[in-house]
Design a protein around this motif. Structure first.
Motif, PDB file in Angstrom:
ATOM      1  N   HIS A 112      57.125  37.669  41.847  1.00 24.22           N
ATOM      2  CA  HIS A 112      56.039  37.099  41.065  1.00 24.22           C
ATOM      3  C   HIS A 112      55.272  38.168  40.282  1.00 24.22           C
ATOM      4  N   VAL A 113      56.011  38.975  39.544  1.00 23.77           N
ATOM      5  CA  VAL A 113      55.424  39.952  38.636  1.00 23.77           C
ATOM      6  C   VAL A 113      55.793  39.527  37.229  1.00 23.77           C
ATOM      7  N   LYS A 114      54.795  39.206  36.441  1.00 24.68           N
ATOM      8  CA  LYS A 114      55.024  38.633  35.114  1.00 24.68           C
ATOM      9  C   LYS A 114      55.878  39.542  34.240  1.00 24.68           C
ATOM     10  N   GLY A 115      56.887  38.942  33.629  1.00 26.13           N
ATOM     11  CA  GLY A 115      57.739  39.662  32.693  1.00 26.13           C
ATOM     12  C   GLY A 115      58.832  40.502  33.330  1.00 26.13           C
ATOM     13  N   MET A 116      58.909  40.495  34.661  1.00 24.65           N
ATOM     14  CA  MET A 116      59.902  41.318  35.341  1.00 24.65           C
ATOM     15  C   MET A 116      60.945  40.446  36.038  1.00 24.65           C
ATOM     16  N   SER A 117      62.153  40.970  36.141  1.00 24.82           N
ATOM     17  CA  SER A 117      63.216  40.338  36.915  1.00 24.82           C
ATOM     18  C   SER A 117      63.542  41.223  38.108  1.00 24.82           C
ATOM     19  N   ILE A 118      64.218  40.653  39.091  1.00 25.02           N
ATOM     20  CA  ILE A 118      64.641  41.472  40.226  1.00 25.02           C
ATOM     21  C   ILE A 118      66.117  41.255  40.489  1.00 25.02           C
ATOM     22  N   THR A 119      66.729  42.274  41.044  1.00 20.68           N
ATOM     23  CA  THR A 119      68.085  42.173  41.549  1.00 20.68           C
ATOM     24  C   THR A 119      68.081  42.769  42.944  1.00 20.68           C
ATOM     25  N   GLY A 120      68.997  42.346  43.763  1.00 21.60           N
ATOM     26  CA  GLY A 120      68.970  42.835  45.136  1.00 21.60           C
ATOM     27  C   GLY A 120      70.350  43.010  45.708  1.00 21.60           C
ATOM     28  N   THR A 121      70.476  43.937  46.623  1.00 18.36           N
ATOM     29  CA  THR A 121      71.728  44.138  47.344  1.00 18.36           C
ATOM     30  C   THR A 121      71.696  43.346  48.649  1.00 18.36           C
ATOM     31  N   ASP A 122      72.839  43.218  49.265  1.00 16.59           N
ATOM     32  CA  ASP A 122      72.951  42.438  50.503  1.00 16.59           C
ATOM     33  C   ASP A 122      73.999  43.074  51.401  1.00 16.59           C
ATOM     34  N   VAL A 123      73.979  44.394  51.486  1.00 17.07           N
ATOM     35  CA  VAL A 123      75.038  45.086  52.222  1.00 17.07           C
ATOM     36  C   VAL A 123      74.821  44.975  53.728  1.00 17.07           C
ATOM     37  N   CYS A 124      75.908  45.082  54.460  1.00 14.87           N
ATOM     38  CA  CYS A 124      75.862  45.107  55.917  1.00 14.87           C
ATOM     39  C   CYS A 124      76.867  46.154  56.388  1.00 14.87           C
ATOM     40  N   VAL A 125      76.420  47.045  57.260  1.00 16.41           N
ATOM     41  CA  VAL A 125      77.271  48.155  57.702  1.00 16.41           C
ATOM     42  C   VAL A 125      77.246  48.271  59.218  1.00 16.41           C
ATOM     43  N   PRO A 126      78.240  48.963  59.799  1.00 16.91           N
ATOM     44  CA  PRO A 126      78.160  49.255  61.233  1.00 16.91           C
ATOM     45  C   PRO A 126      76.836  49.940  61.540  1.00 16.91           C
ATOM     46  N   ILE A 127      76.225  49.596  62.657  1.00 17.36           N
ATOM     47  CA  ILE A 127      74.870  50.033  62.943  1.00 17.36           C
ATOM     48  C   ILE A 127      74.722  51.556  62.936  1.00 17.36           C
TER      49      ILE A 127
ATOM     50  N   LEU B  72      62.968  48.405  50.203  1.00 18.47           N
ATOM     51  CA  LEU B  72      64.007  48.067  51.168  1.00 18.47           C
ATOM     52  C   LEU B  72      63.443  47.124  52.214  1.00 18.47           C
ATOM     53  N   LEU B  73      64.233  46.162  52.585  1.00 19.84           N
ATOM     54  CA  LEU B  73      63.908  45.286  53.697  1.00 19.84           C
ATOM     55  C   LEU B  73      65.210  44.823  54.305  1.00 19.84           C
ATOM     56  N   GLY B  74      65.151  44.335  55.529  1.00 16.92           N
ATOM     57  CA  GLY B  74      66.397  43.818  56.055  1.00 16.92           C
ATOM     58  C   GLY B  74      66.399  43.583  57.536  1.00 16.92           C
ATOM     59  N   HIS B  75      67.464  42.929  57.959  1.00 19.29           N
ATOM     60  CA  HIS B  75      67.666  42.554  59.349  1.00 19.29           C
ATOM     61  C   HIS B  75      68.415  43.705  60.027  1.00 19.29           C
ATOM     62  N   VAL B  76      67.708  44.806  60.207  1.00 21.49           N
ATOM     63  CA  VAL B  76      68.386  46.035  60.617  1.00 21.49           C
ATOM     64  C   VAL B  76      69.006  45.930  62.002  1.00 21.49           C
ATOM     65  N   GLY B  77      68.644  44.907  62.760  1.00 23.61           N
ATOM     66  CA  GLY B  77      69.250  44.722  64.064  1.00 23.61           C
ATOM     67  C   GLY B  77      70.734  44.426  64.008  1.00 23.61           C
ATOM     68  N   ASP B  78      71.222  43.908  62.852  1.00 22.27           N
ATOM     69  CA  ASP B  78      72.661  43.675  62.735  1.00 22.27           C
ATOM     70  C   ASP B  78      73.274  44.461  61.573  1.00 22.27           C
ATOM     71  N   GLY B  79      72.554  45.493  61.104  1.00 19.46           N
ATOM     72  CA  GLY B  79      73.100  46.368  60.072  1.00 19.46           C
ATOM     73  C   GLY B  79      73.005  45.833  58.666  1.00 19.46           C
ATOM     74  N   ASN B  80      72.300  44.724  58.463  1.00 17.23           N
ATOM     75  CA  ASN B  80      72.185  44.061  57.158  1.00 17.23           C
ATOM     76  C   ASN B  80      70.833  44.392  56.524  1.00 17.23           C
ATOM     77  N   PHE B  81      70.856  44.942  55.307  1.00 17.52           N
ATOM     78  CA  PHE B  81      69.575  45.183  54.642  1.00 17.52           C
ATOM     79  C   PHE B  81      69.715  44.982  53.133  1.00 17.52           C
ATOM     80  N   HIS B  82      68.569  44.846  52.490  1.00 14.93           N
ATOM     81  CA  HIS B  82      68.509  44.553  51.062  1.00 14.93           C
ATOM     82  C   HIS B  82      67.669  45.597  50.332  1.00 14.93           C
ATOM     83  N   ALA B  83      68.137  45.995  49.171  1.00 17.17           N
ATOM     84  CA  ALA B  83      67.328  46.780  48.247  1.00 17.17           C
ATOM     85  C   ALA B  83      66.902  45.837  47.125  1.00 17.17           C
ATOM     86  N   ILE B  84      65.603  45.635  46.969  1.00 14.49           N
ATOM     87  CA  ILE B  84      65.085  44.775  45.906  1.00 14.49           C
ATOM     88  C   ILE B  84      64.604  45.658  44.763  1.00 14.49           C
TER      89      ILE B  84
END
Length: 451
Positions: free
Chosen positions: A324-339, A362-374
């Motif tokens: 919700h930042v006016k005039g901006m778009s976002i893209t994100g990753t959804d990688v998951c790696v061995p812990i 960065l945010l993510g469900h680090v308990g299963d190795g999955n995180f996102h870069a927004i």
């Protein structure tokens, strides 16, 4: 001509060329370009779907399933136009057997609707992708979310799927039994197939007891890779956490600006523990001692429902803070790696964002190795868009090289097609052969997963 046949076969009230309906079914929550279908169908039963597919086969018209439109990789966008198949009228519970811990639902019911029904029986459906997605959409993308560290993904919750194939055949992939060694695992095949192999009309799910007691906590670290190392240490200790999430300092700054908060500008780990009260109390004490030894700061814990909500507020609002930042778009990753590779990948992601000069976190469900870069960028500036794309691609390739995957929970859709060969190699040809066998005319959600 085919639209008139649809009206005759399934009824005027289930077929729409209304401008609003066409627009609503042209897009999802992803940044991919919207494409309006020729027509939207609102089936109420598998019989309606069989009739729609009969017409689609006759005229070779593409059929794209549509749930809640909450997907992040363009799976519901009808890129070849044709028929958008909306499941909003197929949202009922077919069978609920609390004594067996199972429920069978139509694909259009959402996870919150389902939990509202079953929670009163002391049961829950645990998969939480954040959005109030439909169970059908979550199945089609093999979604997971914040509770995956304990409960796994959608694939782990599925007992049986009723599928209508492209030729009109109705089949079941499993049974209501909790396990089976009979035949190939077709349930696993269709979970994550994104509507490219068949149309899901019923889903039988495992259910779980609502935990007696919940306790939440959060703490900070000086570096994001320290959060990842702490998450790994908690898992190696055998502590059965319910949720374990990472939010980096840049994202905390974004949340403070978005919501007027004043959280310390550091890298956060969020926890939730759930189970029998005595066991949870012991688990959180072990976790606290462990991560304090690893250098955590600002430890807070609470079992009060209001405090729990406050503890998790920063994590829940993160995506909106960037979107919700006016005039901006976002893209994100959804990688998951061995812990074991998580600290390395988190650090690499942070370096890529810093080098780009773009705003991101960065945010993510680090308990299963999955995180996102927004990554936030100005879509009108080609250079910024190219930098955002580079971050996504570089991080994804590094994750695959580390033995991971290009998508931990969002699915392939349109955005991850380019990484399929790198991740799967010759197995992509096997997937294409399966697609051709089950959908020889290529009418089911064409243009997704691979080309």
């Amino acid at each position: 001509m085919f639209i008139q046949e649809l009206i005759e076969k399934i009824g005027t009230e289930k077929v729409s060329q209304n401008e609003t309906d066409l627009f609503r079914h042209s897009q999802d929550e992803s940044p991919h370009m919207a494409v309006e279908p020729d027509v939207v169908c609102f089936p109420e039963s598998k019989e309606d779907i069989i009739k729609v597919l009969e017409i689609a086969r006759t005229y070779k018209i593409p059929v794209t399933p549509f749930g809640a439109g909450s997907g992040l990789e363009g799976q519901a966008i009808p890129v070849k136009k044709g028929i958008s198949l909306s499941f909003e009228k197929m949202n009922t519970v077919v069978d609920f057997s609390p004594e067996d811990l199972t429920v069978t639902v139509q694909p259009g019911i959402t996870r919150l609707q389902l939990n509202k029904l079953i929670n009163r029986h002391g049961l829950m459906f645990p998969i939480d992708p954040g959005a109030d997605a439909t169970i059908g959409g979550m199945t089609a993308t093999n979604a997971s979310g914040t509770t995956a560290v304990r409960y796994g993904s959608m694939r782990d919750q599925l007992l049986d799927l009723e599928i209508v194939l492209a030729d009109g055949t109705v089949m079941h992939t499993g049974s209501r039994a909790k396990k089976s060694s009979s035949g190939y695992s077709l349930t696993g095949l269709f979970a994550g197939s994104e509507g490219t192999l068949g149309i899901i009309t019923e889903i039988t799910l495992r259910l779980h007891g609502v935990p007696e007691y919940r306790l939440g906590a959060r703490c900070t670290f000086d570096q994001p890779e320290d959060c990842a190392k702490a998450a790994q240490a908690v898992l190696l200790s055998g502590i059965p956490v319910m949720r374990m999430e990472l939010v980096d300092a840049q994202s905390i700054h974004q949340i403070n600006s978005y919501g007027g908060y004043n959280y310390p500008g550091a890298h956060y780990l969020f926890f939730e523990f759930a189970g029998l009260k005595a066991a949870v109390k012991e688990e959180i004490k072990l976790a606290e001692d462990l991560i304090h030894d690893l250098g955590c700061k600002n430890w807070e814990a609470s079992d009060d429902s209001k405090d729990l909500s406050e503890l998790w507020k920063a994590r829940h609002e993160l995506s909106y803070a960037y979107r919700h930042v006016k005039g901006m778009s976002i893209t994100g990753t959804d990688v998951c790696v061995p812990i074991s590779h998580l600290p390395e990948l988190v650090n690499y992601a942070r370096d890529l964002i810093k080098e780009s000069g773009l705003k991101g976190g960065l945010l993510g469900h680090v308990g299963d190795g999955n995180f996102h870069a927004i990554i936030s960028f100005n879509p009108k500036k080609t250079e910024e868009k190219e930098k955002a794309t580079h971050i996504n691609e570089a991080l994804t390739i590094r994750a695959i090289e580390a033995g991971g995957t290009c998508t931990g929970e969002h699915g392939v859709g349109l955005g991850k097609i380019k990484f399929q060969q790198a991740e799967h190699g010759p197995a992509v040809d096997i997937m294409k052969n399966m697609k051709k066998m089950l959908d020889p005319e290529g009418i089911l959600n064409p243009g997704k997963i691979f080309v």
